[in-house]
Design an enzyme around this catalytic site. Sequence first.
Site, PDB file in Angstrom:
ATOM      1  N   HIS A 141     -18.149 -55.554  10.591  1.00 58.12           N
ATOM      2  CA  HIS A 141     -17.856 -54.732   9.416  1.00 58.12           C
ATOM      3  C   HIS A 141     -16.537 -53.979   9.597  1.00 58.12           C
ATOM      4  CE1 HIS A 141     -18.330 -52.023   6.036  1.00 58.12           C
ATOM      5  NE2 HIS A 141     -18.259 -50.980   6.846  1.00 58.12           N
ATOM      6  N   ASP A 241     -26.882 -46.705   2.425  1.00 56.20           N
ATOM      7  CA  ASP A 241     -25.917 -45.620   2.291  1.00 56.20           C
ATOM      8  C   ASP A 241     -24.986 -45.942   1.122  1.00 56.20           C
ATOM      9  OD1 ASP A 241     -24.751 -43.229   2.937  1.00 56.20           O
ATOM     10  OD2 ASP A 241     -23.380 -44.090   4.414  1.00 56.20           O
ATOM     11  N   SER A 265     -28.278 -41.351  -0.350  1.00 51.11           N
ATOM     12  CA  SER A 265     -28.643 -42.387   0.615  1.00 51.11           C
ATOM     13  C   SER A 265     -30.145 -42.597   0.462  1.00 51.11           C
ATOM     14  CB  SER A 265     -28.314 -41.971   2.049  1.00 51.11           C
ATOM     15  OG  SER A 265     -26.927 -41.762   2.226  1.00 51.11           O
ATOM     16  N   THR A 357     -22.778 -49.763   8.284  1.00 54.16           N
ATOM     17  CA  THR A 357     -22.993 -51.060   7.644  1.00 54.16           C
ATOM     18  C   THR A 357     -23.149 -52.166   8.684  1.00 54.16           C
ATOM     19  OG1 THR A 357     -21.654 -50.325   5.789  1.00 54.16           O
ATOM     20  CG2 THR A 357     -22.068 -52.685   5.954  1.00 54.16           C
TER      21      THR A 357
END
Length: 423
Positions: A141, A241, A265, A357
Amino acid sequence: MLRANDPTLHSWIEISPTSDFPIQNLPFGIFQTHTKTPRVGVAIGDYVLDLCVLGQYNMFELIDIDPTVFNRPFLNDFIAQGKPIWRAVRNRVSDLLRNNNDEICGNPELMEKCLLKMSEVQMLMPVKVGNYTDFYSSIEHATNVGTMFRDPKNALLPNWKHIPIGYHGRASSIVVSGTPVRRPNGQTKAPDEPAPAFGPTRLLDFELEVAFITGRETNHGESILPEEAEDYIFGLVLFNDWSARDIQTWEYVPLGPFLAKSFASSVSPWVVTLDALKPFRVKGPEQDPKPLPYLQLAGEHNYDIHLEVFIQPEDGAENLVSRSNYKYMYWNMHQQLAHQSSNGCNIQIGDMYASGTISGSEKGSYGSMLELTWRGTQALVLSDGTERKFLHDADTVIMRGYGERNGIRIGFGEVSGKVLPAL
């Protein structure tokens, strides 16, 4: 082996082989009904086992615990009892649910009071979150984002492989699965505009994450070693998130995420214990260069948890848009907690730490719309023929996760949220 993890165990409750909640799982959560106040439950198949009622029937009398701890609106007081007690309660629940035990199923009155259909209860926030940290620990990511926004040849910043990057987020806007999320307003600035404007985000995104919840406190000034971290972690939840990418682009320099993240979130309601996840421990990616001594940890400390993300338009079908895995994390949760506490920051019960992520190396395993559509240049086509570069109003984002080994599936259920229009 933890006895509640025994793969040969079977329950007197009929459980589908595809259920996330076999007798080997037994995650903890908080639920209520129209007649029951919020209290602690355990998921088993399609049912919720009411631990408050079991306590009233003295089913935990051999465990050193005040049964009223199960009559609480959050898990924090139960978690504060300590790991030996969490483990003893889980083992006792496992005993009660086994097909050779009739303490519940042989007592019709107790069974009617303590066993409820999952479809008939409302799940609530599992913990009262005092402090929240969001990490940035997937190398795939971070590389994708660095490639998009910086020099592709130097996608990772110089510190990334030396330190688990993270930031403190706002805990008050963490909501339980099923809670709608309103499109946020904020400041954005288009590249061709001379000044910023205020209004709804146009680039609403999800972020596929897993979060751990701490279950033991430290004093201010103390730190935790990576090999000690497991004793401080109660369990894991799925975590979305939500992110407003255009707001984020304008505001994050020089200090980092703020309003682009703090609006919401979402977390899954069932907390899966590290004990239940023990069969899915695997080695993580090789860390090169070698971390500094306070972050070094040998052995299997990542978890092989399959993760999926779906987008469901209003009145439409679910569309699978990503398949990823928690095992991809470059920095594991033990290192994250060690780093969080390394400066003496005190850890509290119920603190939540999101992974950042989670993306794999292939496009279909990316954990955000930002990556899946490569900054909005490659639209996703859904089954109804509509396209998505980022999320639309009335879209529902659904995330699911599970580990599977030797015919046993240990799952989290799901975390979902529907996008509402901006006000």
